[in-house]
Design a protein around this motif. Structure first.
Motif, mmCIF file in Angstrom:
data_model
loop_
_atom_site.group_PDB
_atom_site.id
_atom_site.type_symbol
_atom_site.label_atom_id
_atom_site.label_comp_id
_atom_site.label_asym_id
_atom_site.label_seq_id
_atom_site.Cartn_x
_atom_site.Cartn_y
_atom_site.Cartn_z
ATOM 1 N N ASP A 40 50.689 37.528 44.765
ATOM 2 C CA ASP A 40 50.718 35.857 45.004
ATOM 3 C C ASP A 40 49.384 35.704 44.821
ATOM 4 N N PRO A 42 46.623 35.813 43.053
ATOM 5 C CA PRO A 42 45.873 35.121 41.967
ATOM 6 C C PRO A 42 46.388 33.521 41.755
ATOM 7 N N ARG A 43 47.604 33.470 42.152
ATOM 8 C CA ARG A 43 48.140 31.832 42.137
ATOM 9 C C ARG A 43 47.620 31.132 43.351
ATOM 10 N N LEU A 44 47.703 31.809 44.443
ATOM 11 C CA LEU A 44 47.131 31.118 45.720
ATOM 12 C C LEU A 44 45.608 30.935 45.826
ATOM 13 N N THR A 45 44.702 31.734 44.927
ATOM 14 C CA THR A 45 43.412 31.543 44.996
ATOM 15 C C THR A 45 42.674 31.038 43.803
ATOM 16 N N GLY A 46 43.650 31.188 42.600
ATOM 17 C CA GLY A 46 42.971 30.820 41.357
ATOM 18 C C GLY A 46 42.159 31.740 40.644
ATOM 19 N N SER A 48 41.689 35.905 39.106
ATOM 20 C CA SER A 48 42.422 36.957 38.208
ATOM 21 C C SER A 48 42.742 37.917 39.038
ATOM 22 N N ALA A 49 43.940 38.577 38.687
ATOM 23 C CA ALA A 49 44.581 39.789 39.331
ATOM 24 C C ALA A 49 43.172 40.722 39.623
ATOM 25 N N SER A 101 40.711 30.027 51.413
ATOM 26 C CA SER A 101 41.265 30.439 50.374
ATOM 27 C C SER A 101 40.584 30.755 49.179
#
Length: 489
Positions: A40, A42-46, A48-49, A101
């Motif tokens: 999660d 990548p979505r929480l921090t903006g 890339s994986a 974040s």
């Protein structure tokens, strides 16, 4: 300086082992709690994986570099002082994660938390200096097991927090536990007067750091960047050159960071080889089990468990490690730590045999993982005892730091090797590539073979009799030094 009262001091003495053990568990929890967050983040921090994966890599690199450095600093400047500083850095890193974040801040914070990797070798050194021989074995065994206990507790704890609360809450919780740990160590643990005087080898520390970063960066990123890519080849070439120069420099320094003449003795060197192989074999268990039970049911073998349920599958292994640590100490006292190490490695191999026999039924998966954890307890508990019996009291922390470093390198290589096997043995499912059951079985077979190699290495370590006398001498010297310090005070 105020002296503790007649009641307070015995209470502090009784709390020394629990406080040090809780510090080791907390360190392992801190390293593990980020794992359920990785999908999660990548979505929480903006980010890339691939960038997010550095939250694990940064901790690994920092821990590998700082463990031998802080171990040497503990031998020179005071083990409790350096231990407290390590826990404090870990806590500061946790507070930074709780407040931000931003992925750059999070990676830097995780690197700070890597300093806590030195907690176990420093604590073992304190136990050697402070405890009588009859209590030392069980205490060291417990301390060694805290790594597995904390990892088994950290995954379900983090999964529960991530599932039911804001992810920052997890880091606020670990920050509070870290602050409590720093306070407890400062209050309950006495500073050992056993020191190794001299000037700190700054050049040696920088050289070791550069060599280890090149090695572990290449190993951890090889699968992503490509093993034949110029970057990976350059990193491995730099590793060879830098570590060769570092070895040359260490042999010519009066007070080296790592006493290589001591390391090359069979009792010490073979113990380090066994640590590397055991770290490889142990780490594959956690890596593969977590992926296997979360695999979709459409694969034909996956159980599609949640992250929380996955953590609970690993929990029996952690409980077993806690229960078996005194058993390991008794075997070492009766038969010697090298026999305990060999037995532990053999049990790990048996655990992987169970995994190969059946990796479809949940109870068999848990049984196999628990058997591997049991073997890991025996092996990890024996390794520091081997080191304690083979090195002078003034070099205990740095020697155990190198041993922990070898385990870390083994774990890093294990991660890369398991990933390579699973990627090579994958098949498409619903538009994504998932590992096949054959790939998992090959990973188990590889880890089991490495465990057998660790068993063979353990059996080649010279016998314990002369070293046991050395340990008693070191203990007597340590107590004599303490008595002298008390008289001077």
């Amino acid at each position: 300086m105020d002296q503790p009262g007649p009641i307070a001091r015995p209470l502090r003495d009784r709390l020394t082992i629990p406080v040090l053990a809780s510090g080791g568990i907390l360190m392992a929890v801190m390293q593990t709690v980020v794992v359920p967050l990785l999908p999660d983040l990548p979505r929480l921090t903006g980010a890339s994986a691939s960038t997010v994966s550095w939250m694990v890599t940064a901790t690994l690199l920092a821990g590998a570099v700082l463990t031998p450095v802080l171990g040497r600093a503990g031998d020179m400047y005071g083990k409790r002082r350096v231990l407290t500083a390590s826990l404090a850095l870990m806590t500061v890193g946790s507070v930074m994660c709780a407040l931000s974040s931003d992925i750059g801040v999070l990676i830097a914070a995780r690197a700070l938390q890597g300093a806590a990797a030195s907690v176990v070798p420093l604590s073992i050194s304190i136990l050697r200096d402070e405890l009588p021989p009859e209590r030392r074995g069980s205490a060291v065994a417990l301390m060694s097991s805290t790594v597995g206990i904390g990892a088994a507790l950290g995954l379900p704890l983090a999964a529960l927090v991530v599932q039911y609360a804001d992810w920052h809450t997890m880091f606020w919780l670990t920050s509070a536990l870290g602050a409590l740990g720093v306070t407890a160590v400062w209050w309950a643990v006495k500073e050992s007067p056993v020191r190794e005087p001299g000037r700190f080898d700054v050049l040696g520390a920088l050289g070791l750091a550069a060599g280890l970063v090149s090695l572990l960066l290449g190993v951890s990123q090889g699968g992503q960047w490509g093993w034949a890519s110029p970057r990976i080849i350059g990193l491995f070439a730099a590793t060879v050159v830098v570590l060769a120069l570092w070895w040359w420099q260490q042999l010519r320094t009066e007070r080296p960071l790592v006493d290589l003449r001591l390391v090359t003795r069979p009792r010490v060197g073979l113990s380090h080889v066994a640590a590397l192989l055991t770290g490889f074999a142990f780490y594959a268990n956690s890596l593969v089990t977590a992926q296997l039970v979360q695999a979709p049911k459409a694969t034909g073998y996956g159980l599609q468990l949640s992250i929380v349920a996955t953590g609970l599958c690993l929990l029996p292994g952690g409980v077993t490690m806690l229960l078996f640590s005194p058993v390991s100490a008794r075997i070492s006292a009766a038969r010697g730590p090298r026999i305990t190490l060999a037995l532990g490695a053999a049990v790990i191999a048996c655990g992987y045999a169970v995994r190969i026999a059946d990796s479809r039924d949940l109870w068999m998966i848990i049984l196999g993982a628990t058997v591997v954890a049991t073997g890991t307890t025996l092996a990890y508990s024996a390794l520091p005892t081997l080191i304690l019996r083979a090195v002078p009291a003034g070099q205990t922390a740095s020697a155990n730091g190198v041993n922990v470093l070898m385990r870390t390198i083994g774990q890093a290589v294990s991660s890369a090797a398991v990933a390579a096997v699973l990627v090579h043995h994958s098949s498409p499912l619903g538009g994504i590539s998932v590992p096949t059951l054959h790939g998992y079985l090959l990973a188990f077979a590889m880890a089991g073979a490495v465990a057998l190699a660790a068993c063979a290495a353990a059996l080649t370590i010279p016998g314990d009799e002369p070293a046991a006398d050395s340990t008693r001498t070191d203990a007597g010297e340590a107590r004599g030094t303490r008595d002298e310090a008390m008289e001077e005070a």
